[in-house]
Design a protein around this motif. Sequence first.
Motif, PDB file in Angstrom:
ATOM      1  N   GLY A 161     -53.033  67.386  47.616  1.00 16.37           N
ATOM      2  CA  GLY A 161     -53.125  66.905  48.984  1.00 16.37           C
ATOM      3  C   GLY A 161     -52.323  65.642  49.223  1.00 16.37           C
ATOM      4  O   GLY A 161     -51.867  64.975  48.286  1.00 16.37           O
ATOM      5  N   HIS A 162     -52.142  65.339  50.517  1.00 16.71           N
ATOM      6  CA  HIS A 162     -51.404  64.148  50.928  1.00 16.71           C
ATOM      7  C   HIS A 162     -52.262  62.898  50.761  1.00 16.71           C
ATOM      8  O   HIS A 162     -53.483  62.940  50.917  1.00 16.71           O
ATOM      9  CB  HIS A 162     -50.981  64.269  52.393  1.00 16.71           C
ATOM     10  CG  HIS A 162     -49.886  65.265  52.626  1.00 16.71           C
ATOM     11  ND1 HIS A 162     -48.555  64.963  52.454  1.00 16.71           N
ATOM     12  CD2 HIS A 162     -49.932  66.568  53.010  1.00 16.71           C
ATOM     13  CE1 HIS A 162     -47.823  66.033  52.731  1.00 16.71           C
ATOM     14  NE2 HIS A 162     -48.631  67.012  53.066  1.00 16.71           N
ATOM     15  N   TYR A 206     -47.877  62.410  47.687  1.00 14.48           N
ATOM     16  CA  TYR A 206     -48.584  63.681  47.465  1.00 14.48           C
ATOM     17  C   TYR A 206     -49.055  63.729  46.018  1.00 14.48           C
ATOM     18  O   TYR A 206     -48.322  63.342  45.106  1.00 14.48           O
ATOM     19  CB  TYR A 206     -47.651  64.860  47.749  1.00 14.48           C
ATOM     20  CG  TYR A 206     -48.373  66.144  48.089  1.00 14.48           C
ATOM     21  CD1 TYR A 206     -48.741  66.434  49.399  1.00 14.48           C
ATOM     22  CD2 TYR A 206     -48.691  67.074  47.101  1.00 14.48           C
ATOM     23  CE1 TYR A 206     -49.399  67.611  49.720  1.00 14.48           C
ATOM     24  CE2 TYR A 206     -49.348  68.251  47.416  1.00 14.48           C
ATOM     25  CZ  TYR A 206     -49.699  68.518  48.727  1.00 14.48           C
ATOM     26  OH  TYR A 206     -50.354  69.686  49.043  1.00 14.48           O
ATOM     27  N   LEU A 207     -50.297  64.199  45.835  1.00 13.95           N
ATOM     28  CA  LEU A 207     -50.876  64.288  44.495  1.00 13.95           C
ATOM     29  C   LEU A 207     -51.168  65.740  44.123  1.00 13.95           C
ATOM     30  O   LEU A 207     -51.656  66.509  44.944  1.00 13.95           O
ATOM     31  CB  LEU A 207     -52.180  63.493  44.410  1.00 13.95           C
ATOM     32  CG  LEU A 207     -52.106  61.971  44.487  1.00 13.95           C
ATOM     33  CD1 LEU A 207     -53.502  61.385  44.316  1.00 13.95           C
ATOM     34  CD2 LEU A 207     -51.163  61.403  43.438  1.00 13.95           C
ATOM     35  N   PHE A 208     -50.857  66.087  42.881  1.00 13.65           N
ATOM     36  CA  PHE A 208     -51.277  67.351  42.287  1.00 13.65           C
ATOM     37  C   PHE A 208     -52.208  67.008  41.129  1.00 13.65           C
ATOM     38  O   PHE A 208     -51.788  66.362  40.166  1.00 13.65           O
ATOM     39  CB  PHE A 208     -50.083  68.151  41.763  1.00 13.65           C
ATOM     40  CG  PHE A 208     -49.181  68.690  42.832  1.00 13.65           C
ATOM     41  CD1 PHE A 208     -49.491  69.879  43.485  1.00 13.65           C
ATOM     42  CD2 PHE A 208     -48.026  68.021  43.190  1.00 13.65           C
ATOM     43  CE1 PHE A 208     -48.659  70.389  44.470  1.00 13.65           C
ATOM     44  CE2 PHE A 208     -47.181  68.520  44.176  1.00 13.65           C
ATOM     45  CZ  PHE A 208     -47.500  69.705  44.819  1.00 13.65           C
ATOM     46  N   LEU A 209     -53.470  67.414  41.245  1.00 14.75           N
ATOM     47  CA  LEU A 209     -54.449  67.141  40.194  1.00 14.75           C
ATOM     48  C   LEU A 209     -54.643  68.390  39.343  1.00 14.75           C
ATOM     49  O   LEU A 209     -55.060  69.435  39.841  1.00 14.75           O
ATOM     50  CB  LEU A 209     -55.785  66.710  40.805  1.00 14.75           C
ATOM     51  CG  LEU A 209     -56.955  66.551  39.829  1.00 14.75           C
ATOM     52  CD1 LEU A 209     -56.658  65.457  38.802  1.00 14.75           C
ATOM     53  CD2 LEU A 209     -58.244  66.247  40.583  1.00 14.75           C
ATOM     54  N   VAL A 219     -43.311  62.223  45.635  1.00 15.24           N
ATOM     55  CA  VAL A 219     -42.740  61.767  46.900  1.00 15.24           C
ATOM     56  C   VAL A 219     -42.194  62.980  47.641  1.00 15.24           C
ATOM     57  O   VAL A 219     -41.448  63.773  47.061  1.00 15.24           O
ATOM     58  CB  VAL A 219     -41.603  60.752  46.655  1.00 15.24           C
ATOM     59  CG1 VAL A 219     -40.972  60.326  47.976  1.00 15.24           C
ATOM     60  CG2 VAL A 219     -42.130  59.544  45.902  1.00 15.24           C
ATOM     61  N   PRO A 220     -42.572  63.174  48.904  1.00 17.57           N
ATOM     62  CA  PRO A 220     -42.064  64.329  49.660  1.00 17.57           C
ATOM     63  C   PRO A 220     -40.557  64.252  49.856  1.00 17.57           C
ATOM     64  O   PRO A 220     -39.989  63.178  50.033  1.00 17.57           O
ATOM     65  CB  PRO A 220     -42.795  64.228  51.004  1.00 17.57           C
ATOM     66  CG  PRO A 220     -43.986  63.366  50.740  1.00 17.57           C
ATOM     67  CD  PRO A 220     -43.553  62.400  49.677  1.00 17.57           C
ATOM     68  N   GLN A 239     -41.975  72.695  52.005  1.00 18.48           N
ATOM     69  CA  GLN A 239     -42.166  71.327  51.544  1.00 18.48           C
ATOM     70  C   GLN A 239     -41.826  71.227  50.064  1.00 18.48           C
ATOM     71  O   GLN A 239     -42.311  71.999  49.247  1.00 18.48           O
ATOM     72  CB  GLN A 239     -43.618  70.907  51.762  1.00 18.48           C
ATOM     73  CG  GLN A 239     -43.933  69.493  51.305  1.00 18.48           C
ATOM     74  CD  GLN A 239     -43.360  68.439  52.229  1.00 18.48           C
ATOM     75  OE1 GLN A 239     -43.789  68.284  53.339  1.00 18.48           O
ATOM     76  NE2 GLN A 239     -42.375  67.714  51.747  1.00 18.48           N
ATOM     77  N   LYS A 240     -40.961  70.288  49.730  1.00 20.51           N
ATOM     78  CA  LYS A 240     -40.589  70.056  48.343  1.00 20.51           C
ATOM     79  C   LYS A 240     -40.982  68.638  47.954  1.00 20.51           C
ATOM     80  O   LYS A 240     -41.108  67.753  48.806  1.00 20.51           O
ATOM     81  CB  LYS A 240     -39.082  70.253  48.141  1.00 20.51           C
ATOM     82  CG  LYS A 240     -38.583  71.644  48.482  1.00 20.51           C
ATOM     83  CD  LYS A 240     -39.089  72.688  47.501  1.00 20.51           C
ATOM     84  CE  LYS A 240     -38.502  74.061  47.810  1.00 20.51           C
ATOM     85  NZ  LYS A 240     -38.983  75.102  46.883  1.00 20.51           N
TER      86      LYS A 240
END
Length: 234
Positions: A130-131, A146-149, A158-159, A166-167
């Motif tokens: 999520g952002h 942006y985090l990926f857990l 960073v977007p 979205q990358k």
Amino acid sequence: MYGEYVKNFDRAMDMVNTCMQRSSPFKDVVQNIQKQEVCGNLTLQHHMLEPVQRIPRYELLLKDYLKKLPEESPDRKDAEKSLELISTAANHSNAAIRKMEKMHKLLEVYERLGGEEDIVNPANELIKEGHIQKLSAKNGTAQDRYLFLFNSMVLYCVPKLRLIGQKFSVREKMDIGGLQVIQATIEKHKQNSETFRAFNSSFSQEEEHLPDSSIASTSSVESMPGADSGAFGG
């Protein structure tokens, strides 16, 4: 065997659909077979789906049957054994489906990261994403992050601006082994930022009154390699 069939079902279905679109001879053969009476006017895809749906149906039917079956019925023992076997097969298929879904999620994240991180591994599991808003320590402005857990790490990203999709670019990769989650407030962050700015301002004012030799000494230290990285213990 059933679990493998369920796990590869989506890929097999995609392959059949692709061949139907790209190969006219293959499409003609399939359609001719589907017209036969034994197929019951059903498509190949429908018949492929039947095994996936059948085991869950059997499980529901047996559970309902056992609810209505008297305890003293001679069929009860065999019905309970059948339900046990069917439930085992259903659990295996569900586990295979969940495993495949996890791999699909990892592949999607891998593509969104532009292939920068090798995360497609059966041991990895995406838990949440999520952002977030990062408040700048310099001026307090909000910056998109942006985090990926995952079950073993956090990717701080960073977007990237893209026309399609979205990358993200990975800024930091953190092992969750030693991480702690604390609750902070914007007010506390602002206090820290104000303290930081006040310290910088005070340091600049003191620097204006330093002798030229001291200023030169300070400048030479700042320009030395490693000064920014804390090599001097500051």
